[in-house]
Write a protein that holds these residues in place. Structure first.
Motif, mmCIF file in Angstrom:
data_model
loop_
_atom_site.group_PDB
_atom_site.id
_atom_site.type_symbol
_atom_site.label_atom_id
_atom_site.label_comp_id
_atom_site.label_asym_id
_atom_site.label_seq_id
_atom_site.Cartn_x
_atom_site.Cartn_y
_atom_site.Cartn_z
ATOM 1 N N TRP A 1 0.826 -1.210 0.000
ATOM 2 C CA TRP A 1 0.000 0.000 0.000
ATOM 3 C C TRP A 1 0.860 1.260 0.000
ATOM 4 C CZ3 TRP A 1 0.516 -2.880 4.603
ATOM 5 C CH2 TRP A 1 1.021 -2.201 5.701
ATOM 6 N N VAL A 2 0.190 2.410 -0.058
ATOM 7 C CA VAL A 2 0.871 3.719 0.025
ATOM 8 C C VAL A 2 0.262 4.475 1.201
ATOM 9 C CG1 VAL A 2 1.534 5.798 -1.255
ATOM 10 C CG2 VAL A 2 0.790 3.772 -2.513
ATOM 11 N N ASN A 3 1.088 5.107 2.008
ATOM 12 C CA ASN A 3 0.593 5.959 3.101
ATOM 13 C C ASN A 3 0.448 7.384 2.591
ATOM 14 O OD1 ASN A 3 0.571 3.984 5.145
ATOM 15 N ND2 ASN A 3 2.796 4.160 5.324
ATOM 16 N N ILE A 4 -0.712 7.971 2.878
ATOM 17 C CA ILE A 4 -0.981 9.344 2.411
ATOM 18 C C ILE A 4 -1.153 10.255 3.629
ATOM 19 C CG2 ILE A 4 -2.571 10.794 1.072
ATOM 20 C CD1 ILE A 4 -1.542 8.472 -0.608
ATOM 21 N N GLY B 1 -3.911 17.369 8.240
ATOM 22 C CA GLY B 1 -3.422 16.554 9.350
ATOM 23 C C GLY B 1 -3.915 15.111 9.308
ATOM 24 N N GLY B 2 -4.918 14.803 8.487
ATOM 25 C CA GLY B 2 -5.428 13.437 8.396
ATOM 26 C C GLY B 2 -4.453 12.523 7.650
ATOM 27 N N ALA B 3 -4.721 11.227 7.725
ATOM 28 C CA ALA B 3 -3.863 10.256 7.031
ATOM 29 C C ALA B 3 -4.713 9.082 6.566
ATOM 30 C CB ALA B 3 -2.769 9.772 7.973
ATOM 31 N N ILE B 4 -4.204 8.373 5.571
ATOM 32 C CA ILE B 4 -4.957 7.247 5.010
ATOM 33 C C ILE B 4 -3.945 6.289 4.362
ATOM 34 C CG2 ILE B 4 -5.307 8.083 2.650
ATOM 35 C CD1 ILE B 4 -8.234 7.473 2.861
ATOM 36 N N ALA B 5 -4.337 5.036 4.265
ATOM 37 C CA ALA B 5 -3.520 4.087 3.494
ATOM 38 C C ALA B 5 -4.355 3.632 2.298
ATOM 39 C CB ALA B 5 -3.147 2.893 4.353
ATOM 40 N N THR B 6 -3.726 3.504 1.145
ATOM 41 C CA THR B 6 -4.491 3.124 -0.053
ATOM 42 C C THR B 6 -3.681 2.148 -0.898
ATOM 43 O OG1 THR B 6 -5.666 3.975 -1.986
ATOM 44 C CG2 THR B 6 -3.621 5.081 -1.450
ATOM 45 N N ARG B 7 -4.417 1.349 -1.693
ATOM 46 C CA ARG B 7 -3.696 0.403 -2.560
ATOM 47 C C ARG B 7 -3.240 1.079 -3.847
ATOM 48 N NH1 ARG B 7 -6.735 -5.082 -3.043
ATOM 49 N NH2 ARG B 7 -8.667 -3.908 -3.067
ATOM 50 N N LEU B 8 -3.927 2.161 -4.207
ATOM 51 C CA LEU B 8 -3.526 2.881 -5.430
ATOM 52 C C LEU B 8 -3.748 4.373 -5.233
ATOM 53 C CD1 LEU B 8 -2.724 3.003 -8.453
ATOM 54 C CD2 LEU B 8 -5.142 2.661 -9.009
ATOM 55 N N LEU B 9 -2.705 5.148 -5.466
ATOM 56 C CA LEU B 9 -2.812 6.617 -5.431
ATOM 57 C C LEU B 9 -2.878 7.105 -6.880
ATOM 58 C CD1 LEU B 9 -2.554 9.492 -4.229
ATOM 59 C CD2 LEU B 9 -0.071 9.143 -4.144
ATOM 60 N N VAL B 10 -3.963 7.785 -7.237
ATOM 61 C CA VAL B 10 -4.075 8.324 -8.599
ATOM 62 C C VAL B 10 -3.784 9.823 -8.545
ATOM 63 C CG1 VAL B 10 -5.596 8.730 -10.570
ATOM 64 C CG2 VAL B 10 -5.774 6.585 -9.289
ATOM 65 N N PHE C 1 3.610 7.057 -17.096
ATOM 66 C CA PHE C 1 2.283 7.369 -16.564
ATOM 67 C C PHE C 1 2.044 6.638 -15.244
ATOM 68 C CE2 PHE C 1 -0.425 8.869 -20.451
ATOM 69 C CZ PHE C 1 0.557 9.793 -20.760
ATOM 70 N N ILE C 2 3.022 5.820 -14.836
ATOM 71 C CA ILE C 2 2.845 5.038 -13.611
ATOM 72 C C ILE C 2 4.150 4.993 -12.819
ATOM 73 C CG2 ILE C 2 1.019 3.561 -14.539
ATOM 74 C CD1 ILE C 2 3.160 1.398 -15.028
ATOM 75 N N ALA C 3 4.010 4.791 -11.510
ATOM 76 C CA ALA C 3 5.155 4.494 -10.649
ATOM 77 C C ALA C 3 4.625 3.461 -9.652
ATOM 78 C CB ALA C 3 5.627 5.752 -9.949
ATOM 79 N N GLU C 4 5.411 3.106 -8.660
ATOM 80 C CA GLU C 4 4.936 2.065 -7.748
ATOM 81 C C GLU C 4 3.637 2.486 -7.044
ATOM 82 O OE1 GLU C 4 7.912 0.189 -5.613
ATOM 83 O OE2 GLU C 4 6.511 -1.248 -4.777
ATOM 84 N N ARG C 5 2.554 1.768 -7.349
ATOM 85 C CA ARG C 5 1.211 2.034 -6.779
ATOM 86 C C ARG C 5 0.712 3.453 -7.057
ATOM 87 N NH1 ARG C 5 -1.182 -1.919 -4.377
ATOM 88 N NH2 ARG C 5 0.074 -3.733 -3.884
ATOM 89 N N ILE C 6 1.177 4.010 -8.149
ATOM 90 C CA ILE C 6 0.761 5.358 -8.536
ATOM 91 C C ILE C 6 0.420 5.378 -10.025
ATOM 92 C CG2 ILE C 6 1.617 7.748 -8.868
ATOM 93 C CD1 ILE C 6 3.215 7.317 -6.269
ATOM 94 N N GLY D 1 -10.532 -10.341 -8.455
ATOM 95 C CA GLY D 1 -9.947 -10.426 -7.116
ATOM 96 C C GLY D 1 -8.499 -9.965 -7.083
ATOM 97 N N LEU D 2 -8.045 -9.298 -8.144
ATOM 98 C CA LEU D 2 -6.640 -8.851 -8.183
ATOM 99 C C LEU D 2 -6.497 -7.480 -7.532
ATOM 100 C CD1 LEU D 2 -5.851 -9.898 -11.881
ATOM 101 C CD2 LEU D 2 -5.343 -11.174 -9.777
ATOM 102 N N ASP D 3 -5.291 -7.151 -7.175
ATOM 103 C CA ASP D 3 -4.959 -5.893 -6.502
ATOM 104 C C ASP D 3 -4.950 -4.750 -7.530
ATOM 105 O OD1 ASP D 3 -3.588 -3.799 -5.384
ATOM 106 O OD2 ASP D 3 -1.923 -5.012 -4.634
ATOM 107 N N PRO D 4 -5.779 -3.691 -7.351
ATOM 108 C CA PRO D 4 -5.855 -2.623 -8.366
ATOM 109 C C PRO D 4 -4.567 -1.818 -8.515
ATOM 110 C CG PRO D 4 -7.058 -1.994 -6.373
ATOM 111 C CD PRO D 4 -6.667 -3.427 -6.203
ATOM 112 N N GLY D 5 -3.671 -1.920 -7.504
ATOM 113 C CA GLY D 5 -2.423 -1.155 -7.596
ATOM 114 C C GLY D 5 -1.232 -1.997 -8.032
ATOM 115 N N ALA D 6 -1.493 -3.265 -8.425
ATOM 116 C CA ALA D 6 -0.378 -4.160 -8.795
ATOM 117 C C ALA D 6 0.302 -3.660 -10.073
ATOM 118 C CB ALA D 6 -0.915 -5.575 -9.005
#
Ligand SMILES: Cc1cc2nc3c(=O)[nH]c(=O)nc-3n(C[C@H](O)[C@H](O)[C@H](O)COP(=O)(O)OP(=O)(O)OC[C@H]3O[C@@H](n4cnc5c(N)ncnc54)[C@H](O)[C@@H]3O)c2cc1C
Length: 411
Positions: free
Chosen positions: A151-154, A159-168, A285-290, A329-334
């Protein structure tokens, strides 16, 4: 992962970001969480009169995701297009190319709509389909040390934070996410700027758009609902800055010299704006999970009114790729999912970017020899219905490997 997790976090709630969020929720349902962060969410767009040409493929997308029915009544179909090529002082502007008719029976090749109407409709629809809308900026992101692939930490500016499988990254031309991902761009400035204004006129435009190729660059008159038109007027940057700073009377005189009086008396409505023009495409157009979409991935000359439409093609392709993966069932950020998106969009973007660049170079100059050559070319296109039809379908976004949403099909 915390309870704030999102399957996809989209930075940027402009046309590209909001459209992607809606398409993902519709394709994958409530179990797939989508968040959009943008500090301008909830800020009123009142008074912003800018408008965009929405080509047929983009309109099909908006129809499919249930947004067009909210704004279609305010959109002006472009029923006819006239292209001329002349010097500024020429009394008569011979017409070299005309486009009329529909891409399909009853389907105009483009519509004009005010940006704020479309943005408001997108925000309302995103809320209706359960997109988590956050009025804050993405300030920072990082990949966790333990398992960089999960995942990616945002961190948000509030001040908030979130973890996501894909950051667009849908955060526009100056994308900080693109920069922080180490993705370079290649391109150039044109030394040109576009003056953008709306005008009211005495007579009906009858849905006709006009593109006048003048030596400094294209002067486009695009019809809006009612007796109004949107003007995109290209000049060298120094000349645009001079013109924009003129008194109302002097500005009107410059405008009238280009607009002419075919539609009767004209009056500027709202603010004068100026946009420096450039061209760039991101090296990846892409980087790791981005993934990058819209202006974060590319900016082109507005000569053909295709910038946003290209961004919507990114969105439709990325939505399709993510939906296909998530249903299996695949990971959208793979990495392989994102690779499929990049393969689909990067070459096409480069081709469209270079085509608009070539068009601008061909037309924005003072050479009479080039003028003769391009007018012969335009005249030929005008007389060959097959070629003209292909041009119209290309301009309408209906040629090539068109993603489902742009063909009007649900994901
Ligand atoms: C003069 C001119 C005329 C044009 N005419 C047309 C036309 O007729 N047709 C057409 O198709 N295109 C046209 N374009 C191009 C079109 O306007 C753009 O391609 C389009 O607006 C890009 O949309 P976007 O959603 O990618 O980016 P943007 O609209 O730039 O949205 C980016 C969003 O990201 C937000 N943001 C920025 N940083 C962050 C962050 N760190 N965290 C969260 N959010 C962030 C911003 O607040 C913004 O809301 C024109 C362009 C110009 C200059």
């Amino acid at each position: 992962m915390t309870r704030n997790d999102a399957d996809v976090l989209i930075a940027g709630g402009g046309f590209a970001g909001l459209t992607l969020a809606i398409a993902l929720r519709q394709g994958l349902g409530a179990a797939f969480s989508v968040a959009v962060a943008d500090p301008t969410l909830g800020v009123s767009h009142a008074g912003d009169e800018r408008a965009s040409a929405i080509v047929a493929a983009a309109r099909r997308l908006f129809e499919t995701i249930g947004v067009w029915d909210r704004v279609g009544g305010d959109a002006q179909p472009i029923l006819d297009m006239v292209v001329t090529d002349s010097r500024l002082g020429d009394a008569v502007r011979p017409t070299f190319l005309t486009f009329s008719g529909d891409v399909e029976p009853g389907e105009p090749f483009a519509h004009m709509i005010e940006n704020r109407l479309l943005l408001d409709a997108l925000v309302a629809k995103a809320r209706d389909v359960g997109v988590d809308l956050r009025a804050t900026a993405v300030a920072h992101f990082s990949h966790p040390d333990i398992d960089a692939k999960a995942w990616v930490n945002i961190e948000f500016a509030n001040g908030g934070a979130i973890a996501t499988r894909l950051l667009v990254a849908a955060d526009g031309a100056r994308s900080t996410i693109r920069g922080a991902s180490g993705i370079a761009t290649h391109g150039w400035n044109y030394g040109q700027s576009a003056i953008v204004i709306n005008v009211a006129h005495e007579r009906d435009h009858d849905g006709r758009a006009e593109e006048h190729f003048l030596p400094a660059g294209p002067f486009a008159i695009l019809p809006l609902k009612g007796r109004r038109s949107s003007i995109v007027w290209t000049e060298t940057t120094a000349e645009a800055e001079r013109i924009i700073a003129l008194s109302d009377d002097a500005f009107h005189a410059e405008l009238e010299q280009r607009f002419k009086l075919n539609l009767g008396e004209i009056k500027v409505i709202g603010a004068r704006r100026v946009h420096p023009l450039g061209f760039f495409v991101a090296r990846a157009f892409i980087a790791e999970r981005i993934a990058l979409v819209g202006d974060a991935a590319h900016v082109i000359h507005p000569i053909a009114g295709q910038g946003l439409n290209m961004g919507l093609k990114d969105v439709a392709a990325l939505a399709e790729v993510i939906v296909d993966a998530a249903r299996l069932g695949l990971d959208p950020g793979a990495a392989d999912v994102l690779e499929r998106y990049q393969r689909w969009r990067r070459f096409d973007t480069m081709a469209m970017g270079l085509a608009t660049d070539g068009l601008n170079r061909l037309f924005s100059n003072r050479s009479d020899v080039l003028r003769l050559a391009r007018d012969v070319g335009l005249g030929l296109v005008d007389r060959l219905p097959g070629l003209k039809r292909l041009f119209i379908r290309e301009a309408a976004g209906l040629v090539g490997e068109v993603p489902k949403l742009l063909r009007g099909e649900l994901l």
